[in-house]
Design a protein around this motif. Structure first.
Motif, PDB file in Angstrom:
ATOM      1  N   THR A 125       0.900  -1.148   0.043  1.00 44.16           N
ATOM      2  CA  THR A 125      -0.141   0.021   0.228  1.00 44.16           C
ATOM      3  C   THR A 125       0.742   1.387   0.255  1.00 44.16           C
ATOM      4  OG1 THR A 125      -0.330   0.347   2.023  1.00 44.16           O
ATOM      5  CG2 THR A 125      -1.981  -1.048   1.364  1.00 44.16           C
ATOM      6  N   PRO A 126       0.854   2.615  -0.697  1.00 41.34           N
ATOM      7  CA  PRO A 126       1.114   4.083  -0.088  1.00 41.34           C
ATOM      8  C   PRO A 126       1.015   4.077   0.792  1.00 41.34           C
ATOM      9  CG  PRO A 126      -0.964   3.457  -1.550  1.00 41.34           C
ATOM     10  CD  PRO A 126      -0.569   2.340  -1.266  1.00 41.34           C
ATOM     11  N   ARG A 127       2.420   4.813   1.679  1.00 44.18           N
ATOM     12  CA  ARG A 127       3.052   4.832   2.649  1.00 44.18           C
ATOM     13  C   ARG A 127       2.709   6.593   2.981  1.00 44.18           C
ATOM     14  NH1 ARG A 127       5.364   1.314   6.302  1.00 44.18           N
ATOM     15  NH2 ARG A 127       4.474  -0.663   6.153  1.00 44.18           N
ATOM     16  N   ALA A 128       3.335   7.602   3.181  1.00 43.48           N
ATOM     17  CA  ALA A 128       2.849   8.629   3.244  1.00 43.48           C
ATOM     18  C   ALA A 128       3.558   8.917   4.813  1.00 43.48           C
ATOM     19  CB  ALA A 128       1.631   9.485   3.615  1.00 43.48           C
ATOM     20  N   GLY A 129       4.758  10.247   4.465  1.00 44.13           N
ATOM     21  CA  GLY A 129       5.581  10.924   6.072  1.00 44.13           C
ATOM     22  C   GLY A 129       5.321  12.116   5.485  1.00 44.13           C
ATOM     23  N   PHE A 130       5.808  12.791   6.912  1.00 38.44           N
ATOM     24  CA  PHE A 130       5.182  14.097   7.118  1.00 38.44           C
ATOM     25  C   PHE A 130       6.673  14.351   7.669  1.00 38.44           C
ATOM     26  CE2 PHE A 130       1.241  11.903   7.085  1.00 38.44           C
ATOM     27  CZ  PHE A 130       0.632  12.819   5.969  1.00 38.44           C
ATOM     28  N   LEU A 182       5.787  24.275   5.138  1.00 37.49           N
ATOM     29  CA  LEU A 182       6.681  25.057   5.344  1.00 37.49           C
ATOM     30  C   LEU A 182       6.637  26.222   5.811  1.00 37.49           C
ATOM     31  CD1 LEU A 182       7.836  25.562   0.950  1.00 37.49           C
ATOM     32  CD2 LEU A 182       8.698  24.975   3.078  1.00 37.49           C
ATOM     33  N   PRO A 183       6.782  27.027   6.610  1.00 34.63           N
ATOM     34  CA  PRO A 183       6.420  27.953   7.640  1.00 34.63           C
ATOM     35  C   PRO A 183       5.450  28.625   7.247  1.00 34.63           C
ATOM     36  CG  PRO A 183       9.021  28.573   6.954  1.00 34.63           C
ATOM     37  CD  PRO A 183       8.258  27.151   6.407  1.00 34.63           C
ATOM     38  N   ALA A 184       5.395  28.958   5.826  1.00 33.66           N
ATOM     39  CA  ALA A 184       3.954  29.776   5.422  1.00 33.66           C
ATOM     40  C   ALA A 184       2.573  28.900   5.630  1.00 33.66           C
ATOM     41  CB  ALA A 184       3.764  29.540   4.181  1.00 33.66           C
ATOM     42  N   ALA A 185       2.649  28.014   6.602  1.00 32.99           N
ATOM     43  CA  ALA A 185       1.341  26.461   6.143  1.00 32.99           C
ATOM     44  C   ALA A 185       0.905  26.614   8.046  1.00 32.99           C
ATOM     45  CB  ALA A 185       2.656  25.116   6.139  1.00 32.99           C
ATOM     46  N   ALA A 186       1.635  27.258   8.783  1.00 29.79           N
ATOM     47  CA  ALA A 186       0.943  27.976   9.636  1.00 29.79           C
ATOM     48  C   ALA A 186       0.165  28.305   9.691  1.00 29.79           C
ATOM     49  CB  ALA A 186       2.400  28.001  10.847  1.00 29.79           C
ATOM     50  N   GLU A 187       0.114  29.444   8.941  1.00 28.85           N
ATOM     51  CA  GLU A 187      -1.113  30.315   8.390  1.00 28.85           C
ATOM     52  C   GLU A 187      -2.024  30.085   7.677  1.00 28.85           C
ATOM     53  OE1 GLU A 187      -1.120  33.402  10.621  1.00 28.85           O
ATOM     54  OE2 GLU A 187       0.762  32.497  11.888  1.00 28.85           O
ATOM     55  N   ALA A 188      -1.610  29.608   7.032  1.00 32.25           N
ATOM     56  CA  ALA A 188      -2.299  28.569   5.372  1.00 32.25           C
ATOM     57  C   ALA A 188      -3.910  27.618   6.684  1.00 32.25           C
ATOM     58  CB  ALA A 188      -1.964  27.123   4.783  1.00 32.25           C
ATOM     59  N   SER A 189      -5.250  27.777   6.060  1.00 33.18           N
ATOM     60  CA  SER A 189      -6.496  27.626   6.274  1.00 33.18           C
ATOM     61  C   SER A 189      -6.229  26.066   5.510  1.00 33.18           C
ATOM     62  CB  SER A 189      -6.899  28.439   5.583  1.00 33.18           C
ATOM     63  OG  SER A 189      -7.498  27.882   4.002  1.00 33.18           O
ATOM     64  N   TYR A 190      -6.640  25.232   6.365  1.00 30.01           N
ATOM     65  CA  TYR A 190      -7.495  23.657   5.637  1.00 30.01           C
ATOM     66  C   TYR A 190      -7.608  23.696   4.194  1.00 30.01           C
ATOM     67  CZ  TYR A 190      -8.698  19.213   6.203  1.00 30.01           C
ATOM     68  OH  TYR A 190      -8.846  17.532   5.903  1.00 30.01           O
ATOM     69  N   VAL A 201       8.480  25.970  11.421  1.00 24.01           N
ATOM     70  CA  VAL A 201       6.709  26.453  11.168  1.00 24.01           C
ATOM     71  C   VAL A 201       6.330  26.977  12.449  1.00 24.01           C
ATOM     72  CG1 VAL A 201       4.519  24.970  10.920  1.00 24.01           C
ATOM     73  CG2 VAL A 201       6.978  24.332   9.355  1.00 24.01           C
ATOM     74  N   GLY A 202       6.828  26.841  13.208  1.00 23.49           N
ATOM     75  CA  GLY A 202       6.327  27.359  14.674  1.00 23.49           C
ATOM     76  C   GLY A 202       6.422  26.854  15.708  1.00 23.49           C
ATOM     77  N   ASN A 203       5.716  27.127  16.689  1.00 25.59           N
ATOM     78  CA  ASN A 203       5.877  26.519  18.317  1.00 25.59           C
ATOM     79  C   ASN A 203       5.372  24.690  18.251  1.00 25.59           C
ATOM     80  OD1 ASN A 203       3.478  26.520  18.816  1.00 25.59           O
ATOM     81  ND2 ASN A 203       3.343  28.542  20.475  1.00 25.59           N
ATOM     82  N   ALA A 204       5.381  23.741  19.380  1.00 26.01           N
ATOM     83  CA  ALA A 204       5.077  22.304  19.322  1.00 26.01           C
ATOM     84  C   ALA A 204       3.696  22.917  18.997  1.00 26.01           C
ATOM     85  CB  ALA A 204       5.314  21.961  19.996  1.00 26.01           C
ATOM     86  N   VAL A 205       2.661  24.005  18.997  1.00 22.55           N
ATOM     87  CA  VAL A 205       1.198  23.586  18.982  1.00 22.55           C
ATOM     88  C   VAL A 205       0.775  23.494  18.094  1.00 22.55           C
ATOM     89  CG1 VAL A 205      -1.166  24.527  20.050  1.00 22.55           C
ATOM     90  CG2 VAL A 205       0.779  23.966  21.152  1.00 22.55           C
ATOM     91  N   THR A 206       1.682  24.605  17.142  1.00 25.25           N
ATOM     92  CA  THR A 206       1.472  24.922  15.806  1.00 25.25           C
ATOM     93  C   THR A 206       1.106  23.795  14.529  1.00 25.25           C
ATOM     94  OG1 THR A 206       1.310  27.131  16.554  1.00 25.25           O
ATOM     95  CG2 THR A 206       1.992  26.648  14.300  1.00 25.25           C
ATOM     96  N   ARG A 207       2.683  23.230  15.041  1.00 29.02           N
ATOM     97  CA  ARG A 207       3.557  22.104  14.366  1.00 29.02           C
ATOM     98  C   ARG A 207       2.557  21.087  14.444  1.00 29.02           C
ATOM     99  NH1 ARG A 207       8.087  23.126  16.957  1.00 29.02           N
ATOM    100  NH2 ARG A 207       8.341  21.420  18.261  1.00 29.02           N
ATOM    101  N   ASN A 208       2.138  20.505  15.313  1.00 27.64           N
ATOM    102  CA  ASN A 208       0.939  19.627  15.528  1.00 27.64           C
ATOM    103  C   ASN A 208      -0.659  19.551  14.790  1.00 27.64           C
ATOM    104  OD1 ASN A 208       2.948  17.431  16.757  1.00 27.64           O
ATOM    105  ND2 ASN A 208       2.402  18.763  18.836  1.00 27.64           N
ATOM    106  N   LEU A 209      -0.790  20.833  15.189  1.00 26.03           N
ATOM    107  CA  LEU A 209      -2.145  21.417  14.388  1.00 26.03           C
ATOM    108  C   LEU A 209      -1.575  21.220  12.630  1.00 26.03           C
ATOM    109  CD1 LEU A 209      -5.853  22.386  13.945  1.00 26.03           C
ATOM    110  CD2 LEU A 209      -3.885  24.588  13.740  1.00 26.03           C
ATOM    111  N   VAL A 210      -0.541  21.452  12.624  1.00 26.94           N
ATOM    112  CA  VAL A 210      -0.379  21.549  11.281  1.00 26.94           C
ATOM    113  C   VAL A 210      -0.164  20.141  10.239  1.00 26.94           C
ATOM    114  CG1 VAL A 210       1.511  21.891   8.716  1.00 26.94           C
ATOM    115  CG2 VAL A 210       0.857  24.051  10.769  1.00 26.94           C
ATOM    116  N   LYS A 211       0.505  19.040  10.933  1.00 26.43           N
ATOM    117  CA  LYS A 211       0.986  17.278  10.925  1.00 26.43           C
ATOM    118  C   LYS A 211      -0.569  17.083  11.143  1.00 26.43           C
ATOM    119  CE  LYS A 211       4.085  16.676  14.159  1.00 26.43           C
ATOM    120  NZ  LYS A 211       5.038  16.248  14.809  1.00 26.43           N
ATOM    121  N   ARG A 212      -1.081  17.213  12.100  1.00 25.87           N
ATOM    122  CA  ARG A 212      -2.444  17.182  12.393  1.00 25.87           C
ATOM    123  C   ARG A 212      -3.780  17.317  10.676  1.00 25.87           C
ATOM    124  NH1 ARG A 212      -2.698  18.660  17.392  1.00 25.87           N
ATOM    125  NH2 ARG A 212      -3.968  20.408  16.845  1.00 25.87           N
TER     126      ARG A 212
END
Length: 119
Positions: A44-49, A90-98, A55-66
């Motif tokens: 099966t395909p696999r994905a990593g992040f 990239l750092p802009a992902a922290a401010e990007a919407s879903y 990107v930001g602090n831990a809270v922001t990074r985890n939000l982006v990862k989720r």
């Protein structure tokens, strides 16, 4: 949610995808896709992040990862069997919407996926 059987965890696989895979960059993420030969062990395909401290602090990074995990889970059926995908935020992902993350992921995948030959 992306099941653990479809997650990329081995550092060697991350390196292989980033070094040998196709790449498509955008303002909020870089998508790396490697489709190995059909003799690959994975079924099966696999994905990593990759979400760095830039990107930001831990809270922001985890939000982006989720968000990225959820977006990839919805699109994993579009990937060829044995495909390995790495999404680097990239750092802009922290401010990007879903929605913006989803559009950028779609654009990156469209550029990286092998195109079918016309019949």
């Amino acid at each position: 949610m992306l099941p653990s059987s479809q997650r990329l965890t081995a550092p060697e696989q991350f390196r292989a995808v980033v070094r040998r895979g196709r790449r498509s960059g955008g303002p909020v993420m870089v998508v790396h896709l490697l489709v190995p030969d059909s003799g690959a062990v994975l079924a099966t395909p696999r994905a990593g992040f990759v979400v760095s401290k830039a990107v930001g602090n831990a809270v922001t990074r985890n939000l982006v990862k989720r968000r990225l995990r959820h977006l990839v889970a919805d699109r994993v059926d579009r990937l060829p069997d044995h495909a390995l995908l790495v999404v680097r935020a990239l750092p802009a992902a922290a401010e990007a919407s879903y929605d913006v993350l989803g559009r950028e992921l779609d654009r990156g995948l469209a550029r990286c996926l092998p195109q079918a030959a016309p019949a």
